[in-house]
Every structure is written in structure tokens, then in C-alpha cells.
Design an enzyme around this catalytic site. Sequence first.
Site, PDB file in Angstrom:
ATOM      1  N   HIS A  49       0.854  -1.186   0.000  1.00  0.00           N
ATOM      2  CA  HIS A  49       0.000   0.000   0.000  1.00  0.00           C
ATOM      3  C   HIS A  49       0.889   1.235   0.000  1.00  0.00           C
ATOM      4  O   HIS A  49       1.967   1.237   0.581  1.00  0.00           O
ATOM      5  CB  HIS A  49      -0.913   0.035   1.215  1.00  0.00           C
ATOM      6  CG  HIS A  49      -1.972   1.093   1.110  1.00  0.00           C
ATOM      7  ND1 HIS A  49      -3.185   0.863   0.513  1.00  0.00           N
ATOM      8  CD2 HIS A  49      -1.994   2.382   1.509  1.00  0.00           C
ATOM      9  CE1 HIS A  49      -3.911   1.968   0.536  1.00  0.00           C
ATOM     10  NE2 HIS A  49      -3.211   2.901   1.134  1.00  0.00           N
ATOM     11  N   ASP A  60     -14.748   1.280   6.527  1.00  0.00           N
ATOM     12  CA  ASP A  60     -13.664   2.070   5.927  1.00  0.00           C
ATOM     13  C   ASP A  60     -14.069   2.598   4.562  1.00  0.00           C
ATOM     14  O   ASP A  60     -13.738   3.732   4.212  1.00  0.00           O
ATOM     15  CB  ASP A  60     -12.401   1.223   5.790  1.00  0.00           C
ATOM     16  CG  ASP A  60     -11.325   1.959   5.009  1.00  0.00           C
ATOM     17  OD1 ASP A  60     -10.829   2.971   5.520  1.00  0.00           O
ATOM     18  OD2 ASP A  60     -11.035   1.547   3.875  1.00  0.00           O
ATOM     19  N   ARG A  69     -13.882  11.262   3.931  1.00  0.00           N
ATOM     20  CA  ARG A  69     -12.630  11.975   4.180  1.00  0.00           C
ATOM     21  C   ARG A  69     -12.167  12.729   2.945  1.00  0.00           C
ATOM     22  O   ARG A  69     -11.622  13.829   3.046  1.00  0.00           O
ATOM     23  CB  ARG A  69     -11.538  10.981   4.613  1.00  0.00           C
ATOM     24  CG  ARG A  69     -11.712  10.434   6.019  1.00  0.00           C
ATOM     25  CD  ARG A  69     -10.752   9.278   6.268  1.00  0.00           C
ATOM     26  NE  ARG A  69      -9.379   9.656   5.998  1.00  0.00           N
ATOM     27  CZ  ARG A  69      -8.452   8.813   5.558  1.00  0.00           C
ATOM     28  NH1 ARG A  69      -8.756   7.557   5.310  1.00  0.00           N
ATOM     29  NH2 ARG A  69      -7.211   9.234   5.364  1.00  0.00           N
ATOM     30  N   SER A  98      -7.422   2.963   8.019  1.00  0.00           N
ATOM     31  CA  SER A  98      -7.971   2.714   6.686  1.00  0.00           C
ATOM     32  C   SER A  98      -7.147   1.668   5.941  1.00  0.00           C
ATOM     33  O   SER A  98      -7.688   0.715   5.366  1.00  0.00           O
ATOM     34  CB  SER A  98      -8.007   4.026   5.890  1.00  0.00           C
ATOM     35  OG  SER A  98      -8.438   3.797   4.568  1.00  0.00           O
ATOM     36  N   LYS A 101      -8.330  -2.832   5.597  1.00  0.00           N
ATOM     37  CA  LYS A 101      -8.483  -3.530   4.312  1.00  0.00           C
ATOM     38  C   LYS A 101      -7.427  -4.622   4.146  1.00  0.00           C
ATOM     39  O   LYS A 101      -7.723  -5.707   3.637  1.00  0.00           O
ATOM     40  CB  LYS A 101      -8.377  -2.545   3.149  1.00  0.00           C
ATOM     41  CG  LYS A 101      -9.528  -1.550   3.058  1.00  0.00           C
ATOM     42  CD  LYS A 101      -9.535  -0.805   1.746  1.00  0.00           C
ATOM     43  CE  LYS A 101      -8.374   0.166   1.590  1.00  0.00           C
ATOM     44  NZ  LYS A 101      -8.519   1.389   2.388  1.00  0.00           N
TER      45      LYS A 101
END
Length: 428
Positions: free
Chosen positions: A83, A162, A169, A184, A188
Site C-alpha cells: 500500500h 472504511d 474523508r 484505513s 483492508k
Amino acid sequence: MLTANLLAKKRDGNALRDDEIRFLIEGFCDGRVADYQMSAFAMAVCVNGMSERETATLTRAMLQSGDLLPREVSGQTPRVDKHSTGGLGDKVSLILAPLLAACDVHVPMVSGRGLGLTGGTLDKLEAIPGFRTDLSEQASAAVLRQVGAFIISASERIAPADRRLYALRDVTGTVESIPLITSSILSKKLAANLDALVMDVKVGGAAFMKTLDDARALARSIENVGRAAGLPTRVLISDMDQPLGKAIGNAIEVNEAVAILESQPSDPALQGVRELTVRLCASLLTRVGVATDLDDATQRLGRALDDGSAMERFQAMVAAQGGRWTGELDVAPGRAVQAEQDGYVRHLDCQRIGSTLVSLGGGRRKLGDSIDPAVGIRMQVRIGDRVERGQPVLELHCHASRQNEYLEGLRKAVEITEDPVPPRPLFP
């Protein structure tokens, strides 16, 4: 408990108990806590922060709001993912997922859409005709079994809390929050039943983390919360004071990612994208024991890029997710922005560049905005480059009727000075 009382408690800088955090997230999912109340919660967290204990509880609550991806699909095959906190031109995920799949690991990537000035991986992939990111659990499992990688959106069954909070957001100015970013990402990734995760934390003018101290703080938060949840996590910090690579946009970034997957001859800007991708992949391959060390991992990854096997996996993933890859994607007509003096590139105004792209339709101003995949910007210079008057410094790709509207602003985004400027390192 009363939602308003909990919002006031966090507004005043006080820590929430675990049961209070769970109450907010469960209520958000079942309708007892409204979107506007969760937006107020996000703002209070953004302003006042959260402790590591609160962040871990928020992460678990969002994870438990949905289901886990089935593990039996992978069997004994290691499951890994990456990520990034994102930035201009960050197309690494498009390269990384098929590259790792070509190296005998599974990559069940649950990704996101554009957030603030940052382009979204899903938006980029959806520039490919027919590409679907909303696969069912059964369909995504079939793709993982067949290809070794998928990139999908978080469904209503994967961390749904989320998914909804992420969208709020984006349009309420609450992106830049270490606890919210941490929860967040990890909610996931934990749902994907991974063996290892690597994080690319960006720092600089085009990143959510503007300073190295903030980037390190986010890295610590992700590593600590991930470890507490049983997910081995490594973090790499990379520079985002200038766009990554040359292409910024959706279709234009897919084209650049494919150029790297095809190991086409490239300039240093594209070599930087390849180097960052390989470093992230190598960290994962060594962590799960597929490679003996970083040198072994780097060699394996280089072969997968150079022999075409990574590109084959990309094409297979696109086809398995409904896409039709017939070659380079169409991009809007381009018009060059030229330097007005001789000198050296001292600064790139990433906020101006990113805002221009959003205004053109390459990003979202508010929830529900559509994306124009054809618009984009191609950088022709990097910080430290020597330029001459009249030399193209960037190229604006948009519909001809709108080009004049943005050319002058983009010219101001490239600051040129008479004195030499050192190039910026990719890894601070």
C-alpha cells in the site's frame, strides 16, 4: 451512549474508550450514526489525533465490520500486498501486483479511488475498457487462482466502514490524519488474510505527509498497529516533492506502467519508478521466504520484468477482470509548456499541478464526480535538470478548448533558477 457526547469528547482532545469507538463504527454501519456525524468524528480525529491504542481499536472495529477474504484459495502460496500513501504519478501498484504474481506469490490487492490530489489505482485501471474492480468474492477468488493477483475495490463485505469513511474523508478535508490513514490501510489489508505487507510512505509537497518527521510517525504507527494485529509490516519512505515518473493522470499512467512492465528503454524518471517497485517487491519476497535475500529477490524481479512474464501476468489480470487491452490507451491531445529562461529546475509546485489535473476532470472535487481518464500531464523535467529557454518542461493533455485556460498556471508550477540545483534522491 450518545453519539453527540462522543463527538464532543474527541473534539475536546480526550481519548475514547474501546467500547465507545466500536459504538461509533457499528452505528455508522447500521445507520444510527449519520454521515455528517462521522464526518465530524473524522475532523475531530484529524485535529486532535488518537493514541496507538485508539488507532488499533478503530482498525479492528473497521475490520470486523465486514468479512475476511477466503484463505483457502492460496493454500500454501504466500499472500502479500503493498500500500502507498499516494502522490502524483504513483502507478506502482499497476506494476507491482503482476510482477509479484510472476514470482510465485499471490497478491489479493484491495485498493482505493482518488483521494485529494492523489490519483486512485482503481480509477487508473478503469481507464482500460471493460476493466471491473467490483468483483464478487467468488469472482476475485477465481482471478487469484488463475492469475495470482487481482486489484479490486473494497466491497460492502470487506471493511465496509472504511469504504464509507474513506469517501467522506476525501470531500471533508480530513485526509491528512495518521490514525485515520493507519486504520484505513490496515483494516483492508487485514481483511485480505495476508502473510506480509509492505508500505510506501510518501513525503513531500505531493504527499499527505509533508515532512520527514510526519512520514516517520506514520511509518511507526503502521508498523506497530500491524504487528499488534499479527500482520508483519515493513515500511519504505520515498520522496514525493516531485511526481513519480513522468505521467500524471489515469490512462496516461497506465501507459507508463505498461512501458515499465515491457522493459522499454526509459529515461531516469521511469527508472526511478522501476527501482521503487522492485525495492518494495524485494522486501516482500524475502519476508515470506520466496527469496533468500534482497539480492536474490532483486535478480528474480529483474528477470520477470525483462523476460516479459510480468507483462503477461498484467495482461492476464486485465482479461480476467473483464478488461480489453489492445495497446496504448488514448490520451487527450497534448500541448507543451515551455521554459521562459535558461537555468535549473529548483522547484515543482505539486499542489498546483495536482489541482489542475482535478479541475480538468482527472480527479474528484466531491463524492460522485466522474473521472475523465483521457486528461493528464506529462512532466519533461525533474528537479535539478538544466533547461534552456523554449524547452518543453511539461505537456498538458486535455481537450483543446480548455488548454489555454491552464497553460499559464502550469508554467508557474515549474520554478527555474540561475544557480545549479542538486537532484532530489528518491529515498530520503
